[in-house]
Design a protein around this motif. Sequence first.
Motif, PDB file in Angstrom:
ATOM      1  N   SER A 143       0.835  -1.212   0.000  1.00 46.04           N
ATOM      2  CA  SER A 143       0.000   0.000   0.000  1.00 46.04           C
ATOM      3  C   SER A 143       0.860   1.249   0.000  1.00 46.04           C
ATOM      4  O   SER A 143       2.029   1.220   0.407  1.00 46.04           O
ATOM      5  CB  SER A 143      -0.864  -0.017   1.270  1.00 46.04           C
ATOM      6  N   PRO A 152      -2.167  11.235  12.030  1.00 48.83           N
ATOM      7  CA  PRO A 152      -2.584   9.992  12.680  1.00 48.83           C
ATOM      8  C   PRO A 152      -3.028   8.982  11.627  1.00 48.83           C
ATOM      9  O   PRO A 152      -3.425   9.368  10.529  1.00 48.83           O
ATOM     10  CB  PRO A 152      -3.773  10.437  13.528  1.00 48.83           C
ATOM     11  N   TYR A 157      -1.826  -1.282  10.769  1.00 50.79           N
ATOM     12  CA  TYR A 157      -2.066  -1.583   9.351  1.00 50.79           C
ATOM     13  C   TYR A 157      -0.881  -1.085   8.512  1.00 50.79           C
ATOM     14  O   TYR A 157      -0.353  -1.821   7.665  1.00 50.79           O
ATOM     15  CB  TYR A 157      -3.377  -0.920   8.893  1.00 50.79           C
ATOM     16  N   MET A 200     -10.932   1.699   8.560  1.00 50.33           N
ATOM     17  CA  MET A 200      -9.646   2.120   9.140  1.00 50.33           C
ATOM     18  C   MET A 200      -9.939   2.843  10.441  1.00 50.33           C
ATOM     19  O   MET A 200     -10.163   4.059  10.468  1.00 50.33           O
ATOM     20  CB  MET A 200      -8.912   3.025   8.165  1.00 50.33           C
ATOM     21  N   ASN A 214      -9.308  13.108   7.157  1.00 47.62           N
ATOM     22  CA  ASN A 214      -8.202  13.032   6.182  1.00 47.62           C
ATOM     23  C   ASN A 214      -8.547  12.083   5.042  1.00 47.62           C
ATOM     24  O   ASN A 214      -8.302  12.380   3.870  1.00 47.62           O
ATOM     25  CB  ASN A 214      -6.920  12.514   6.861  1.00 47.62           C
TER      26      ASN A 214
HETATM   27  C1  LIG Z   1      -3.444   3.969   5.790  1.00 47.90           C
HETATM   28  C2  LIG Z   1      -3.352   5.409   5.888  1.00 47.90           C
HETATM   29  C3  LIG Z   1      -4.435   6.044   6.695  1.00 47.90           C
HETATM   30  C4  LIG Z   1      -4.065   7.443   6.723  1.00 47.90           C
HETATM   31  C5  LIG Z   1      -5.051   8.337   7.383  1.00 47.90           C
HETATM   32  C6  LIG Z   1      -4.391   9.594   7.804  1.00 47.90           C
HETATM   33  O1  LIG Z   1      -5.072  10.273   8.778  1.00 47.90           O
HETATM   34  C7  LIG Z   1      -3.788  10.425   6.779  1.00 47.90           C
HETATM   35  C8  LIG Z   1      -4.389  10.822   5.673  1.00 47.90           C
HETATM   36  C9  LIG Z   1      -3.704  11.746   4.790  1.00 47.90           C
HETATM   37  C10 LIG Z   1      -3.883  11.636   3.503  1.00 47.90           C
HETATM   38  C11 LIG Z   1      -4.640  10.444   3.051  1.00 47.90           C
HETATM   39  C12 LIG Z   1      -4.021   9.811   1.899  1.00 47.90           C
HETATM   40  C13 LIG Z   1      -4.143   8.500   1.750  1.00 47.90           C
HETATM   41  C14 LIG Z   1      -4.734   7.615   2.747  1.00 47.90           C
HETATM   42  C15 LIG Z   1      -6.109   7.214   2.527  1.00 47.90           C
HETATM   43  C16 LIG Z   1      -6.401   5.924   2.355  1.00 47.90           C
HETATM   44  C17 LIG Z   1      -5.286   4.977   2.241  1.00 47.90           C
HETATM   45  C18 LIG Z   1      -5.702   3.613   1.952  1.00 47.90           C
HETATM   46  C19 LIG Z   1      -4.457   2.815   1.994  1.00 47.90           C
HETATM   47  C20 LIG Z   1      -4.720   1.390   2.206  1.00 47.90           C
HETATM   48  O2  LIG Z   1      -5.864   0.951   2.289  1.00 47.90           O
HETATM   49  O3  LIG Z   1      -3.741   0.647   2.286  1.00 47.90           O
END
Ligand SMILES: CCCCC[C@H](O)/C=C/C=C\C/C=C\C/C=C\CCCC(=O)O
Length: 270
Positions: A143, A152, A157, A200, A214
């Motif tokens: 990923s 955060p 994961y 998530m 986010n």
């Molecule tokens: C797994 C990342 C979760 C990140 C959340 C965080 O608060 C930050 C977000 C900032 C930008 C978001 C960009 C991408 C993340 C969103 C979804 C990721 C999905 C990745 C996965 O499923 O492996």
Amino acid sequence: MSEVNDKIVIVTGGANGIGAFSVEVFIENQAKHVAILDIDTISGFKLEKHLNTTYGDGKVKFYKCDVSIDDQLFGAFNKVLDSHGYIDVVVNNAAVSLENSLEGIRRLVDINVTALVMSTLKAIEIMRVDKTGKGGTIINISSIAALKQFCPSVFVYCGTKSAVLQFSNCIGKQEYFSKTGVRVITVCYGPTDTDLVPLMINIDDSINPEIRSNIDAQKLQTAESAARGLLEAYKNGASGSTWLVFDSKVTEITSNIDRAYDIMSENFTK
Ligand SMILES: CCCCC[C@H](O)/C=C/C=C\C/C=C\C/C=C\CCCC(=O)O
Ligand SMILES: NC(=O)c1ccc[n+]([C@@H]2O[C@H](COP(=O)([O-])OP(=O)(O)OC[C@H]3O[C@@H](n4cnc5c(N)ncnc54)[C@H](O)[C@@H]3O)[C@@H](O)[C@H]2O)c1
């Protein structure tokens, strides 16, 4: 370029989301047979019926299988071998993201890391040319969460996806590939519209609203475009290569990963 023609393929977590589209993309591109290994019987049997109606009887078979239970995982591999005589491609796609309890976190590591390692080792054992196999391909799904330090976030994961990347790149190295003849490729997806993303959830509830907002601000690629990117990586990837499928675009990022490791290890003596 590696062809899909006549290949016997296993996709773990193939009943829903990107896995389900990956199954279809392989069948559409003339794979001989795709086995879906998943715990979700309702979606699994429904997909099996739909794809066999569309592409022909026997093209797809669903096996109820919890990949984190060795007996079920290896049992499913053995059934595919008994039915088709060989396995050419294994896509280790099954994963979960919910880490809102200690029990859930243990299960997440079991599914996302331990099961993927077990499946990779079993597949290499079957396919390795220096034993009784004729070579093959393993694609391990990581990923964007392994490439950026999200905070955060769902920290465990993210850690599991880094483990997938490092494990796959090490076991996929050319030195080992030249012995086994089994390619190991890593595919990192960017944010994709599936059921995994809303799940998530961190064990620390105080950061969940920020994680949610986010993620909600993100543009999500479709699961179908992610699966089409996987096919491109399958066709063009060397063993030990890493591919990013982000915003429906496919980029090989092997040199970035190699550079990052060179930087991280620059003060170490060999
Ligand atoms: C797994 C990342 C979760 C990140 C959340 C965080 O608060 C930050 C977000 C900032 C930008 C978001 C960009 C991408 C993340 C969103 C979804 C990721 C999905 C990745 C996965 O499923 O492996
Ligand atoms: N959706 C994203 O934004 C995204 C981004 C990067 C990477 N990924 C990765 O892509 C892969 C596919 O994710 P998705 O988004 O399609 O998720 P999804 O939740 O839509 O599908 C996951 C599938 O795995 C199955 N599964 C879960 N636990 C299992 C187990 N123990 N045994 C067998 N099957 C099991 C589920 O039943 C489901 O069919 C995962 O490895 C995920 O980490 C997803």
